[in-house]
Write a protein that holds these residues in place. Structure first.
Motif, short mmCIF file in Angstrom:
data_model
loop_
_atom_site.label_atom_id
_atom_site.label_comp_id
_atom_site.label_asym_id
_atom_site.label_seq_id
_atom_site.Cartn_x
_atom_site.Cartn_y
_atom_site.Cartn_z
N MET A 1 -6.03 -7.94 -5.75
CA MET A 1 -5.46 -7.24 -5.03
C MET A 1 -5.42 -7.82 -3.30
SD MET A 1 -3.23 -5.34 -4.31
CE MET A 1 -2.40 -5.19 -6.19
N ALA B 1 -8.05 -0.42 1.35
CA ALA B 1 -7.68 -0.52 2.48
C ALA B 1 -8.45 -1.40 3.45
CB ALA B 1 -6.47 0.22 2.34
N LEU C 1 -9.19 4.39 -2.35
CA LEU C 1 -8.06 3.40 -1.93
C LEU C 1 -8.28 3.18 -0.64
CD1 LEU C 1 -5.11 4.89 -4.46
CD2 LEU C 1 -6.09 2.74 -4.51
N HIS D 1 -3.51 -9.95 0.23
CA HIS D 1 -3.06 -9.39 0.92
C HIS D 1 -3.67 -9.96 2.43
CE1 HIS D 1 -1.85 -6.01 -1.13
NE2 HIS D 1 -1.68 -4.98 0.29
N LEU E 1 3.50 -0.02 9.56
CA LEU E 1 3.09 -0.58 8.77
C LEU E 1 4.44 -1.09 7.66
CD1 LEU E 1 0.78 -0.42 6.11
CD2 LEU E 1 1.05 1.83 5.76
N SER F 1 5.76 -1.67 -8.86
CA SER F 1 4.26 -3.13 -8.94
C SER F 1 3.30 -1.95 -8.74
CB SER F 1 4.57 -3.72 -7.28
OG SER F 1 3.44 -4.80 -7.40
N TYR G 1 -1.14 -11.08 4.98
CA TYR G 1 -0.63 -10.69 6.21
C TYR G 1 -1.50 -9.85 7.05
CZ TYR G 1 2.77 -9.54 2.14
OH TYR G 1 3.67 -10.21 1.70
N MET H 1 8.23 -2.28 -4.74
CA MET H 1 6.92 -1.95 -4.33
C MET H 1 6.47 -0.48 -5.14
SD MET H 1 5.20 -3.62 -2.71
CE MET H 1 3.54 -2.82 -2.36
N MET I 1 6.16 -4.49 8.18
CA MET I 1 5.98 -5.61 7.58
C MET I 1 6.19 -5.52 5.93
SD MET I 1 1.66 -5.14 8.29
CE MET I 1 0.52 -6.25 7.39
N HIS I 2 6.52 -4.52 5.49
CA HIS I 2 7.00 -4.58 3.87
C HIS I 2 8.79 -5.07 4.34
CE1 HIS I 2 4.10 -2.24 3.44
NE2 HIS I 2 3.23 -2.70 2.05
N ALA I 3 8.98 -5.33 2.86
CA ALA I 3 10.76 -5.65 2.37
C ALA I 3 11.13 -4.43 2.36
CB ALA I 3 11.06 -6.69 1.43
N TRP J 1 -2.36 2.77 6.04
CA TRP J 1 -2.38 2.74 4.52
C TRP J 1 -2.72 3.81 3.82
CZ3 TRP J 1 -3.54 2.56 -0.28
CH2 TRP J 1 -2.97 2.33 -0.79
N MET K 1 -9.17 -4.61 3.14
CA MET K 1 -8.55 -5.61 3.52
C MET K 1 -7.64 -5.98 4.82
SD MET K 1 -5.69 -4.47 1.05
CE MET K 1 -6.01 -5.08 -1.21
N TRP L 1 0.87 -4.73 -15.04
CA TRP L 1 0.24 -5.60 -13.55
C TRP L 1 -0.37 -6.49 -13.91
CZ3 TRP L 1 -2.28 -7.38 -10.33
CH2 TRP L 1 -2.17 -7.72 -8.93
C1 HEM Z 1 -4.33 -1.50 3.76
C2 HEM Z 1 -3.08 -2.04 4.31
C3 HEM Z 1 -2.23 -2.45 3.00
C4 HEM Z 1 -1.00 -3.47 4.03
C5 HEM Z 1 -0.90 -3.16 5.66
C6 HEM Z 1 -0.15 -4.17 2.91
C7 HEM Z 1 0.20 -4.70 3.36
C8 HEM Z 1 1.31 -4.83 1.78
C9 HEM Z 1 2.42 -5.55 1.86
C10 HEM Z 1 3.42 -6.09 3.61
C11 HEM Z 1 3.07 -6.23 0.88
C12 HEM Z 1 4.34 -7.39 0.53
C13 HEM Z 1 5.25 -6.13 0.65
C14 HEM Z 1 6.99 -6.08 -0.06
O1 HEM Z 1 7.26 -7.46 0.09
O2 HEM Z 1 7.59 -5.64 0.43
C15 HEM Z 1 2.37 -5.54 -0.55
C16 HEM Z 1 2.17 -5.83 -1.37
C17 HEM Z 1 1.35 -5.41 -2.86
N1 HEM Z 1 0.32 -4.13 -2.10
FE1 HEM Z 1 -0.03 -3.51 -0.24
N2 HEM Z 1 -0.79 -3.46 1.63
C18 HEM Z 1 -1.94 -3.04 2.54
C19 HEM Z 1 -3.27 -2.44 1.08
C20 HEM Z 1 -3.03 -2.06 0.09
C21 HEM Z 1 -3.64 -1.58 -1.41
C22 HEM Z 1 -4.79 -0.99 -1.12
C23 HEM Z 1 -3.08 -1.75 -2.64
C24 HEM Z 1 -3.56 -1.61 -3.77
C25 HEM Z 1 -4.29 -0.29 -4.00
C26 HEM Z 1 -2.08 -2.34 -2.61
C27 HEM Z 1 -1.31 -2.33 -3.00
C28 HEM Z 1 0.21 -3.87 -2.79
C29 HEM Z 1 0.50 -4.20 -4.44
C30 HEM Z 1 0.08 -4.03 -5.61
C31 HEM Z 1 1.79 -4.40 -3.92
C32 HEM Z 1 2.86 -5.40 -4.13
C33 HEM Z 1 2.06 -7.26 -4.69
C34 HEM Z 1 3.08 -8.01 -6.11
O3 HEM Z 1 3.11 -7.26 -7.57
O4 HEM Z 1 3.58 -8.74 -6.36
N3 HEM Z 1 -1.68 -2.57 -0.68
N4 HEM Z 1 1.02 -4.94 0.68
#
Ligand code: HEM
Length: 133
Positions: A80, A127, A123, A84, A42, A56, A87, A53, A45-47, A97, A130, A71
């Motif tokens: 949202m 997740a 949540l 995703h 996990l 955000s 990914y 984050m 995958m992120h920066a 997550w 997704m 937001w």
């Molecule tokens: C299911 C598993 C999840 C994975 C593997 C995942 C992964 C990621 C990744 C890789 C990013 C890009 C981050 C970056 O560039 O550093 C991202 C962005 C984000 N994720 Fe997730 N995520 C998951 C679930 C969720 C859930 C359930 C939420 C909300 C409740 C969420 C909220 C966000 C937010 C707010 C962003 C930034 C988007 C933006 O503001 O541009 N994520 N996520």
């Protein structure tokens, strides 16, 4: 009786403790992601810098639970789940997550246990929705 009515009508945002508590939950969530090897996939995958984050996700959770909608104003029309789409999220990563988020909420221990449990449950569903494959 009056207290029960007031509690029932308060937004989830207010019940969880507002921005301060959401920020603590988000920070704990990314601290766990950064330090517990169980979330290595996990994390990768992120920066490298999780700072954006932390901001955000706090802002997303705030608007989503009935608080300030910064937001949404910064991301008009964004969904949202669709965000995703690019990914490769499998069931296992989604479960990681959700588990990290459940732990973060438990560690912060908001006073209103009912809303804290509900938040973790919703949540987790988001997740898992997704995940593909
Ligand atoms: C299911 C598993 C999840 C994975 C593997 C995942 C992964 C990621 C990744 C890789 C990013 C890009 C981050 C970056 O560039 O550093 C991202 C962005 C984000 N994720 Fe997730 N995520 C998951 C679930 C969720 C859930 C359930 C939420 C909300 C409740 C969420 C909220 C966000 C937010 C707010 C962003 C930034 C988007 C933006 O503001 O541009 N994520 N996520």
């Amino acid at each position: 009786m009056a207290t029960i009515t007031a509690t029932a009508s308060a937004s989830p945002y207010a019940r969880i403790g507002g921005m301060a508590v959401l920020r603590q939950i988000t920070d704990r969530f990314y601290d766990l992601m950064e330090t517990d090897p169980a979330y290595g996939v996990l994390r990768a995958m992120h920066a490298p810098d999780l700072g954006p984050m932390r901001e955000s996700l706090t802002q997303f959770l705030a608007g989503w639970s009935g608080g300030p909608r910064d937001w949404w104003e910064a991301n008009p029309g964004k969904c949202m789940v669709s965000l995703h789409g690019p990914y490769a999220i499998g069931r296992e990563t989604a479960a990681q997550w959700a588990e990290a988020m459940r732990r973060a909420i438990a560690d912060v221990a908001p006073a209103d246990r009912e809303i804290a449990d509900a938040l973790a449950g919703v949540l987790e569903r988001m997740a898992l929705n997704m995940a593909r494959g």
